[in-house]
Write a protein that holds these residues in place. Structure first.
Motif, mmCIF file in Angstrom:
data_model
loop_
_atom_site.group_PDB
_atom_site.id
_atom_site.type_symbol
_atom_site.label_atom_id
_atom_site.label_comp_id
_atom_site.label_asym_id
_atom_site.label_seq_id
_atom_site.Cartn_x
_atom_site.Cartn_y
_atom_site.Cartn_z
ATOM 1 N N ALA A 76 0.835 -1.204 0.000
ATOM 2 C CA ALA A 76 0.000 0.000 0.000
ATOM 3 C C ALA A 76 0.871 1.257 0.000
ATOM 4 N N LEU A 77 1.938 1.232 0.796
ATOM 5 C CA LEU A 77 2.853 2.376 0.827
ATOM 6 C C LEU A 77 3.534 2.548 -0.524
ATOM 7 N N HIS A 78 3.959 1.448 -1.130
ATOM 8 C CA HIS A 78 4.578 1.510 -2.455
ATOM 9 C C HIS A 78 3.632 2.139 -3.467
ATOM 10 N N ASP A 79 2.382 1.692 -3.479
ATOM 11 C CA ASP A 79 1.426 2.180 -4.467
ATOM 12 C C ASP A 79 1.158 3.676 -4.287
ATOM 13 N N PHE A 80 1.101 4.119 -3.035
ATOM 14 C CA PHE A 80 0.906 5.541 -2.752
ATOM 15 C C PHE A 80 2.075 6.372 -3.273
ATOM 16 N N LEU A 81 3.290 5.959 -2.948
ATOM 17 C CA LEU A 81 4.472 6.725 -3.345
ATOM 18 C C LEU A 81 4.727 6.623 -4.849
ATOM 19 N N GLU A 82 4.476 5.461 -5.434
ATOM 20 C CA GLU A 82 4.661 5.302 -6.871
ATOM 21 C C GLU A 82 3.734 6.240 -7.645
ATOM 22 N N ALA A 83 2.506 6.380 -7.164
ATOM 23 C CA ALA A 83 1.558 7.275 -7.826
ATOM 24 C C ALA A 83 2.043 8.716 -7.781
#
Length: 349
Positions: A94-101
């Protein structure tokens, strides 16, 4: 730390092969060097690193997490990433997806956190955005709408990312508005090349002069004075002509133009056209941050503002915020990709 053992001061680029062969499997390239060293490369290793393959170069450029696509309102409203705050705190994906966006779209939102506490003010580690009688910034001076801008055009190296956390929302209005400056710049490149040329080649002067009061090292209020000045293009390109930075705030634009007088009117016209594109409704993302919501966006890509608002009777609309640099955020994304063994993960050395 992963690093090369090769020392460049001892490196000899003039090497000659004794023999070059492909092994019996057809999957390994074998090179024996005249100094006795031996190298063995798999076909996968070579294909991934093939500098003559445009697709291989494109894949490798993705490791820098530089956006390949821009957006208008219709696009971003469909794909704006919203991640639950509590999930992002415990779930690496979830953290990855937030920062990747944030890296690819320039913006993402964390929802559902408990409203935090006030921090320091404008030039502390965190700052507070609220209407004040002794405002040191136009964002704090009134509850009217603000113009689109990037923060700190008066700095040569402005903060690359900004985060705002909603403590107290307004009763009405106070929506956050964002425009993808890269998208606007690309539109100008194709539709108004004359404007694009002026904004990418003409440097403007920006100044922020004043003071603010925030907590010093001793915990007591302290007055901090500043007089910041920078010159730069509104649209910054890299060596290949790709847009790499947007930096503009008309409130901080100074009076000095280091050009012939007859060119100044064209600069004004170009800035007006650039602003008109920003205010085109089809380019604007409009969101309302509820109490506990946090938005993180690219300050050197997106222009932002807020619309006018009416406060609740008992509370003033208040946000607290801070700034980040890309290197830390992108490092975290790559680390999470490695840890989670995601398809986007790439080898280092």
């Amino acid at each position: 730390m992963k690093a090369r053992n090769l020392v460049m001061s001892e490196f000899d680029p003039e090497q000659n092969a004794e023999s070059i062969k492909i092994d019996e499997s057809g999957e390994i390239l074998k090179i024996d060097w005249k100094d006795g060293a031996k190298s063995r490369f798999s076909s996968d290793w070579l294909r991934f690193r093939n500098p003559s393959d445009p697709e291989a170069r494109k894949i490798r450029r993705q490791v820098y997490l530089f956006p390949e696509d821009t957006w208008d309102r219709a696009i971003i409203e469909k794909r704006l990433k919203k991640v639950d705050f509590h999930q992002a705190m415990v779930d690496d994906k979830a953290l990855h997806d937030f920062l990747e966006a944030v890296c690819l779209d320039g913006i993402s939102i964390l929802t559902g956190a408990e409203p935090g506490k006030l921090g320091a003010t404008h030039f502390g580690r965190t700052f507070e955005v609220a209407t004040k009688s002794d405002a040191s910034n136009m964002a704090y001076a009134h509850n009217n709408a603000l113009p689109f801008h990037t923060d700190f055009p008066s700095l040569e190296q402005p903060p690359q990312l900004q985060m705002l956390h909603m403590l107290h929302s307004a009763r009405e209005g106070g929506n956050s508005l964002f425009v993808d400056g890269f998208h606007v710049a690309n539109l100008l490149r194709h539709e108004r090349p004359d404007v694009f040329r002026i904004l990418t080649t003409t440097t403007l002067e920006f100044i922020e002069e004043g003071f603010d009061v925030h907590e010093g090292d001793d915990g007591k209020p302290r007055k901090f004075e500043y007089d910041m000045c920078a010159r730069h293009e509104t649209i910054k390109l890299d060596q290949s002509g790709r847009i790499k930075r947007i930096q503009f705030g008309n409130a901080m634009r100074s009076w000095f133009y280091d050009v012939e007088p007859e060119k100044i009117q064209d600069i004004y016209r170009s800035l007006k056209i650039f602003t008109n594109y920003c205010y085109d409704p089809k380019n604007i993302l409009k969101i309302r941050l509820e109490e506990g919501d946090t938005v993180l966006w690219a300050n050197t890509r997106l222009l932002h503002t807020r619309d006018s608002y009416i406060n609740k009777p008992e509370k003033v609309r208040t946000l607290t915020g801070c700034y980040f640099d890309w290197d830390f955020v992108k490092s975290r994304v790559r680390l999470l990709r490695d840890r989670l063994n995601l398809p986007q993960n790439q080898p280092s050395i």
